[in-house]
Write a protein that holds these residues in place. Structure first.
Motif, PDB file in Angstrom:
ATOM      1  N   VAL A   1     -21.838  16.504  14.789  1.00 62.11           N
ATOM      2  CA  VAL A   1     -21.358  17.887  14.807  1.00 62.11           C
ATOM      3  C   VAL A   1     -22.301  18.841  14.088  1.00 62.11           C
ATOM      4  O   VAL A   1     -22.003  20.034  13.969  1.00 62.11           O
ATOM      5  N   THR A   2     -23.440  18.350  13.627  1.00 63.41           N
ATOM      6  CA  THR A   2     -24.398  19.214  12.943  1.00 63.41           C
ATOM      7  C   THR A   2     -25.796  18.620  13.058  1.00 63.41           C
ATOM      8  O   THR A   2     -25.954  17.405  13.224  1.00 63.41           O
ATOM      9  N   ASP A   3     -26.804  19.489  12.972  1.00 58.35           N
ATOM     10  CA  ASP A   3     -28.190  19.005  12.938  1.00 58.35           C
ATOM     11  C   ASP A   3     -28.602  18.602  11.530  1.00 58.35           C
ATOM     12  O   ASP A   3     -29.653  17.991  11.337  1.00 58.35           O
ATOM     13  N   ASP A   4     -27.795  18.969  10.533  1.00 57.28           N
ATOM     14  CA  ASP A   4     -28.097  18.657   9.136  1.00 57.28           C
ATOM     15  C   ASP A   4     -27.480  17.289   8.806  1.00 57.28           C
ATOM     16  O   ASP A   4     -26.311  17.197   8.416  1.00 57.28           O
TER      17      ASP A   4
ATOM     18  N   LYS B   1     -25.356   8.125  27.439  1.00 53.60           N
ATOM     19  CA  LYS B   1     -25.550   9.281  26.562  1.00 53.60           C
ATOM     20  C   LYS B   1     -24.977   9.059  25.158  1.00 53.60           C
ATOM     21  O   LYS B   1     -24.213   9.878  24.636  1.00 53.60           O
ATOM     22  N   VAL B   2     -25.356   7.952  24.568  1.00 52.46           N
ATOM     23  CA  VAL B   2     -24.944   7.646  23.197  1.00 52.46           C
ATOM     24  C   VAL B   2     -25.640   8.614  22.238  1.00 52.46           C
ATOM     25  O   VAL B   2     -26.838   8.889  22.378  1.00 52.46           O
TER      26      VAL B   2
ATOM     27  N   LYS C   1     -14.340  15.806  25.669  1.00 52.01           N
ATOM     28  CA  LYS C   1     -14.721  14.695  24.781  1.00 52.01           C
ATOM     29  C   LYS C   1     -16.216  14.563  24.575  1.00 52.01           C
ATOM     30  O   LYS C   1     -16.673  14.144  23.509  1.00 52.01           O
ATOM     31  N   TYR C   2     -17.023  14.894  25.592  1.00 51.67           N
ATOM     32  CA  TYR C   2     -18.469  14.735  25.444  1.00 51.67           C
ATOM     33  C   TYR C   2     -19.072  15.741  24.463  1.00 51.67           C
ATOM     34  O   TYR C   2     -20.220  15.594  24.058  1.00 51.67           O
ATOM     35  N   ASN C   3     -18.311  16.766  24.072  1.00 52.50           N
ATOM     36  CA  ASN C   3     -18.800  17.707  23.049  1.00 52.50           C
ATOM     37  C   ASN C   3     -18.791  17.093  21.650  1.00 52.50           C
ATOM     38  O   ASN C   3     -19.373  17.653  20.732  1.00 52.50           O
TER      39      ASN C   3
ATOM     40  N   SER D   1     -12.327  10.290  12.795  1.00 56.56           N
ATOM     41  CA  SER D   1     -13.153  11.395  12.295  1.00 56.56           C
ATOM     42  C   SER D   1     -13.499  12.384  13.400  1.00 56.56           C
ATOM     43  O   SER D   1     -14.195  13.362  13.139  1.00 56.56           O
ATOM     44  N   GLY D   2     -13.050  12.109  14.620  1.00 55.73           N
ATOM     45  CA  GLY D   2     -13.199  13.094  15.673  1.00 55.73           C
ATOM     46  C   GLY D   2     -14.154  12.757  16.792  1.00 55.73           C
ATOM     47  O   GLY D   2     -14.390  13.610  17.668  1.00 55.73           O
ATOM     48  N   SER D   3     -14.731  11.563  16.810  1.00 56.90           N
ATOM     49  CA  SER D   3     -15.657  11.211  17.891  1.00 56.90           C
ATOM     50  C   SER D   3     -14.970  11.288  19.249  1.00 56.90           C
ATOM     51  O   SER D   3     -13.833  10.851  19.416  1.00 56.90           O
TER      52      SER D   3
END
Length: 290
Positions: A239-242, A100-101, A27-29, A56-58
């Motif tokens: 899920v992305t840096d963009d 770790k928010v 889950k932390y991923n 959405s997958g959090s």
């Protein structure tokens, strides 16, 4: 004015591929979303944000609440939502660090004097450097002082509808309507943030890049629809840096989930919870395309 883009099939598939999970993941991923929202008369605003993020997958979603509406919020929540009771901005910042928010939503349903709320939010967005979605009351407290958003450390995403954007900039809605792409893009660039101007064909800009959405339906013109969108954005930015890519895909999926809900409930029967519950089917529909 940079080229105005709509989301192409290749870009949709590209982002959807980032949502696929490795067999050994946990889950932390998938990020820890903190939703700072709600009040004793609107506890559901935060719940809708949380639902948007979860569907959405959090990996983890926490709803930060005041003690005076904790019981109300718990009573209408999904069991997967965690709760954190806070009193001050320092409580929030300590939680963000210790738990770790990875992204934050601030604003939907929050009730306080504007100056008090503005001070509270500034303490948070000046201290963190993660994505923060400012919506509703969290944005309204900056009406007329929008320039103060420029100097924050947070990666800011604001999500006004036309009326809120008009008050934020102190410009008449009709003026914005006549030149909305340029006004939104200029505002985003000057203040170094991403602006999501909600409405028919929601428009997104970071100044250098623009996006006009082509999913959605008038059935989504219902209370809480924007709260769900804030939750989706808060999930996808993990899920992305963009960040711009994540925001545009969130707007696309939000509209698609609304279209799916309309097929089941009809144009007048869709409520925000329906949109949230159909996010997973919208994502599934995109991920199954070959």
């Amino acid at each position: 004015m940079p080229f105005e883009n709509t989301m192409k099939e290749k870009e949709i598939r590209s982002f959807a591929s980032k949502l696929k999970r490795k067999p050994d993941s946990y889950k932390y991923n998938y990020g820890h979303v903190l939703v700072i929202a709600g009040s004793n008369t609107m506890p559901g605003s935060g719940i809708l944000c949380c639902l948007g993020a979860l569907r959405s997958g959090s990996g983890l979603v926490t709803y930060a609440v005041r003690d005076n509406f904790l019981d109300q919020a718990c009573a209408i929540s999904k069991p997967e939502v965690m709760f954190f009771v806070y009193r001050t901005a320092t409580d929030i910042l300590d939680f963000i660090k210790s738990r770790k928010v990875t992204s934050i939503v601030i604003g939907p349903g929050l009730k306080a004097d504007n100056s008090v709320l503005c001070k509270f939010i500034k303490e948070i967005i000046y201290a963190v450097n993660i994505p923060v979605i400012l919506d509703a009351s969290g944005l309204a407290c900056f009406n007329g002082i929008a320039g103060e958003l420029k100097t924050t450390n947070a990666k800011l995403i604001i999500t006004p509808h036309l009326g809120e954007f008009s008050k934020l900039l102190n410009i008449q809605s009709a003026v914005i309507e006549n030149d909305r792409k340029k006004i939104v893009a200029d505002f985003a660039e000057v203040n170094s943030l991403i602006c999501v101007l909600k409405g028919s064909n929601t428009f997104v800009s970071c100044g250098k890049k623009n996006y006009k959405n082509n999913t959605g339906t008038p059935a989504m013109a219902t209370a809480g629809s924007g709260d769900v969108l804030s939750g989706i954005i808060s999930s996808f930015v993990n899920v992305t840096d963009d960040v711009f890519e994540a925001v545009t895909f969130a707007v696309f999926i939000h509209g698609l989930a609304g279209e799916i809900a309309e097929k089941d409930k009809g144009m007048t029967g869709v409520i925000a919870s329906d949109i949230a519950e159909n996010i997973c089917y919208a994502i599934k529909q995109i991920m199954m395309k070959r």
